[in-house]
Design a protein around this motif. Structure first.
Motif, mmCIF file in Angstrom:
data_model
loop_
_atom_site.group_PDB
_atom_site.id
_atom_site.type_symbol
_atom_site.label_atom_id
_atom_site.label_comp_id
_atom_site.label_asym_id
_atom_site.label_seq_id
_atom_site.Cartn_x
_atom_site.Cartn_y
_atom_site.Cartn_z
ATOM 1 N N TYR A 77 0.838 -1.198 0.000
ATOM 2 C CA TYR A 77 0.000 0.000 0.000
ATOM 3 C C TYR A 77 0.874 1.249 0.000
ATOM 4 C CZ TYR A 77 -4.606 -2.041 0.999
ATOM 5 O OH TYR A 77 -5.787 -2.703 0.934
ATOM 6 N N ALA A 78 1.819 1.289 0.925
ATOM 7 C CA ALA A 78 2.680 2.470 1.053
ATOM 8 C C ALA A 78 3.459 2.719 -0.231
ATOM 9 C CB ALA A 78 3.628 2.295 2.234
ATOM 10 N N ALA A 79 3.990 1.671 -0.825
ATOM 11 C CA ALA A 79 4.794 1.825 -2.034
ATOM 12 C C ALA A 79 3.979 2.395 -3.193
ATOM 13 C CB ALA A 79 5.400 0.478 -2.430
ATOM 14 N N MET A 80 2.700 2.094 -3.229
ATOM 15 C CA MET A 80 1.880 2.531 -4.346
ATOM 16 C C MET A 80 1.659 4.040 -4.379
ATOM 17 S SD MET A 80 1.360 -0.007 -6.151
ATOM 18 C CE MET A 80 2.374 -1.384 -5.679
ATOM 19 N N ILE A 81 1.671 4.692 -3.233
ATOM 20 C CA ILE A 81 1.437 6.134 -3.243
ATOM 21 C C ILE A 81 2.733 6.939 -3.122
ATOM 22 C CG2 ILE A 81 -0.952 6.005 -2.500
ATOM 23 C CD1 ILE A 81 -0.118 6.690 0.307
ATOM 24 N N ASP A 82 3.838 6.236 -3.008
ATOM 25 C CA ASP A 82 5.146 6.881 -2.933
ATOM 26 C C ASP A 82 5.664 7.115 -4.347
ATOM 27 O OD1 ASP A 82 7.617 7.841 -2.209
ATOM 28 O OD2 ASP A 82 8.373 5.887 -1.510
ATOM 29 N N GLU A 85 9.354 7.290 -4.942
ATOM 30 C CA GLU A 85 10.025 6.098 -4.424
ATOM 31 C C GLU A 85 11.158 6.419 -3.461
ATOM 32 O OE1 GLU A 85 11.053 3.656 -7.800
ATOM 33 O OE2 GLU A 85 8.966 3.573 -8.467
ATOM 34 N N ASP A 86 10.933 7.432 -2.607
ATOM 35 C CA ASP A 86 11.957 7.781 -1.628
ATOM 36 C C ASP A 86 11.709 7.151 -0.261
ATOM 37 O OD1 ASP A 86 9.844 9.280 -0.655
ATOM 38 O OD2 ASP A 86 10.953 11.175 -0.590
ATOM 39 N N GLY A 87 10.678 6.334 -0.139
ATOM 40 C CA GLY A 87 10.381 5.678 1.130
ATOM 41 C C GLY A 87 9.473 6.469 2.036
ATOM 42 N N ASN A 88 9.049 7.644 1.596
ATOM 43 C CA ASN A 88 8.167 8.498 2.384
ATOM 44 C C ASN A 88 7.039 9.021 1.522
ATOM 45 O OD1 ASN A 88 9.526 8.734 5.041
ATOM 46 N ND2 ASN A 88 11.178 9.554 3.783
ATOM 47 N N ILE A 89 5.890 9.199 2.137
ATOM 48 C CA ILE A 89 4.750 9.820 1.469
ATOM 49 C C ILE A 89 4.714 11.269 1.933
ATOM 50 C CG2 ILE A 89 2.256 9.747 1.057
ATOM 51 C CD1 ILE A 89 3.948 7.149 0.299
ATOM 52 N N SER A 90 4.993 12.180 1.026
ATOM 53 C CA SER A 90 4.993 13.604 1.357
ATOM 54 C C SER A 90 3.564 14.128 1.377
ATOM 55 C CB SER A 90 5.800 14.383 0.318
ATOM 56 O OG SER A 90 5.130 14.345 -0.939
ATOM 57 N N ASN A 91 3.406 15.331 1.911
ATOM 58 C CA ASN A 91 2.100 15.992 1.856
ATOM 59 C C ASN A 91 1.622 16.103 0.413
ATOM 60 O OD1 ASN A 91 1.092 16.627 4.473
ATOM 61 N ND2 ASN A 91 2.725 18.150 4.697
ATOM 62 N N GLU A 92 2.550 16.415 -0.482
ATOM 63 C CA GLU A 92 2.182 16.568 -1.890
ATOM 64 C C GLU A 92 1.676 15.250 -2.481
ATOM 65 O OE1 GLU A 92 5.221 17.637 -0.638
ATOM 66 O OE2 GLU A 92 4.557 19.722 -0.476
ATOM 67 N N GLU A 93 2.378 14.137 -2.180
ATOM 68 C CA GLU A 93 1.936 12.828 -2.682
ATOM 69 C C GLU A 93 0.587 12.452 -2.090
ATOM 70 O OE1 GLU A 93 6.074 10.436 -3.559
ATOM 71 O OE2 GLU A 93 5.585 10.886 -1.467
ATOM 72 N N TRP A 94 0.423 12.684 -0.792
ATOM 73 C CA TRP A 94 -0.840 12.381 -0.128
ATOM 74 C C TRP A 94 -1.957 13.237 -0.717
ATOM 75 C CZ3 TRP A 94 -2.590 8.650 2.991
ATOM 76 C CH2 TRP A 94 -3.798 8.864 3.664
ATOM 77 N N THR A 130 2.442 1.320 7.641
ATOM 78 C CA THR A 130 2.275 -0.080 8.034
ATOM 79 C C THR A 130 1.743 -0.176 9.451
ATOM 80 O OG1 THR A 130 4.028 -0.776 6.531
ATOM 81 C CG2 THR A 130 3.489 -2.269 8.321
ATOM 82 N N SER A 131 2.312 0.605 10.352
ATOM 83 C CA SER A 131 1.871 0.593 11.754
ATOM 84 C C SER A 131 0.430 1.070 11.894
ATOM 85 C CB SER A 131 2.811 1.493 12.572
ATOM 86 O OG SER A 131 2.305 1.715 13.855
ATOM 87 N N SER A 132 0.089 2.144 11.207
ATOM 88 C CA SER A 132 -1.268 2.687 11.295
ATOM 89 C C SER A 132 -2.289 1.731 10.700
ATOM 90 C CB SER A 132 -1.347 4.043 10.598
ATOM 91 O OG SER A 132 -0.523 4.973 11.265
ATOM 92 N N LEU A 133 -1.963 1.141 9.565
ATOM 93 C CA LEU A 133 -2.884 0.201 8.944
ATOM 94 C C LEU A 133 -3.036 -1.061 9.781
ATOM 95 C CD1 LEU A 133 -1.890 0.535 5.190
ATOM 96 C CD2 LEU A 133 -3.941 1.423 6.310
ATOM 97 N N ALA A 134 -1.956 -1.468 10.450
ATOM 98 C CA ALA A 134 -2.008 -2.666 11.286
ATOM 99 C C ALA A 134 -2.970 -2.492 12.460
ATOM 100 C CB ALA A 134 -0.612 -3.026 11.780
ATOM 101 N N GLU A 135 -3.228 -1.244 12.853
ATOM 102 C CA GLU A 135 -4.190 -0.990 13.930
ATOM 103 C C GLU A 135 -5.618 -1.264 13.491
ATOM 104 O OE1 GLU A 135 -3.688 2.881 15.654
ATOM 105 O OE2 GLU A 135 -1.528 2.596 15.894
ATOM 106 N N SER A 136 -5.841 -1.309 12.194
ATOM 107 C CA SER A 136 -7.168 -1.634 11.678
ATOM 108 C C SER A 136 -7.288 -3.153 11.574
ATOM 109 C CB SER A 136 -7.379 -1.004 10.295
ATOM 110 O OG SER A 136 -6.628 -1.708 9.319
ATOM 111 N N ASP A 137 -8.471 -3.637 11.284
ATOM 112 C CA ASP A 137 -8.688 -5.059 11.064
ATOM 113 C C ASP A 137 -8.767 -5.384 9.577
ATOM 114 O OD1 ASP A 137 -8.813 -5.542 13.794
ATOM 115 O OD2 ASP A 137 -10.972 -5.171 13.870
#
Length: 184
Positions: A77-82, A85-94, A130-137
């Protein structure tokens, strides 16, 4: 309410993910290629057959072991919106992702980014997502046999549910186009 927003955010990320898979690995695939009986609807069987013959599962199965782990699921999931491909989702990407997929919705996913940004640096790392999504079911809901990994059939079933945006048990051409033609 948080659970509801998480599901919309995950649906949005799924659309991004499959859009990215489509643009890089599946160009030329049209709805008609998936619609084997040409009735302008994809039922579970048509979707499952087309999906399992596409590269989508392999793109998310990072270690090639025939299953998608919870970690692979959320990291994909994270990789798809990055975009860069720098390993972070910036405000602009979000924001670009939110503007592409959530215009017209009555909720604010921008606040979700702030909530997930655990170190308040204005970016979402793959670990924060990953951590935030893991809090969901969410993963558990896809993992129908409870073995803590997704088979290709489970992944196809979860994807079908995501793409069936009106919940009628069918993916219509318009729903297919929502992710396929998004151009993000």
């Amino acid at each position: 309410m948080r659970h509801h927003i998480v599901f919309f955010a995950l649906g949005f990320i799924m659309m991004l993910g499959f859009s990215a898979c489509n643009s890089s690995n599946n160009e030329g695939t049209a709805f008609q290629d998936w619609d084997s009986n040409q009735d302008e609807l994809l039922d579970n069987n048509e979707f499952d057959n087309a999906f399992t013959n596409s590269p989508y599962f392999d793109n998310w199965n990072q270690d090639g072991d025939q299953y998608i782990s919870e970690n692979e699921f959320y990291q994909s999931y994270a990789a798809m919106i990055d975009e860069n491909e720098d390993g972070n989702i910036s405000n602009e990407e979000w924001d670009a992702a939110v503007n592409s997929y959530f215009s017209g919705y009555d909720f604010k996913v921008e606040n979700l980014m702030e909530e997930w940004d655990q170190n308040s640096d204005g970016n979402l790392s793959k670990e924060e997502i990953t951590s935030s999504l893991a809090e969901s079911d969410y993963f558990d809901e896809w993992d129908s046999d409870g073995d803590e990994q997704l088979s290709e059939k489970e992944f196809a079933k979860g994807t079908f549910s995501t793409w069936d945006t009106d919940g009628d048990g069918l993916v219509q051409a318009e729903e297919y186009a929502d992710w396929y033609d998004s151009g993000f």
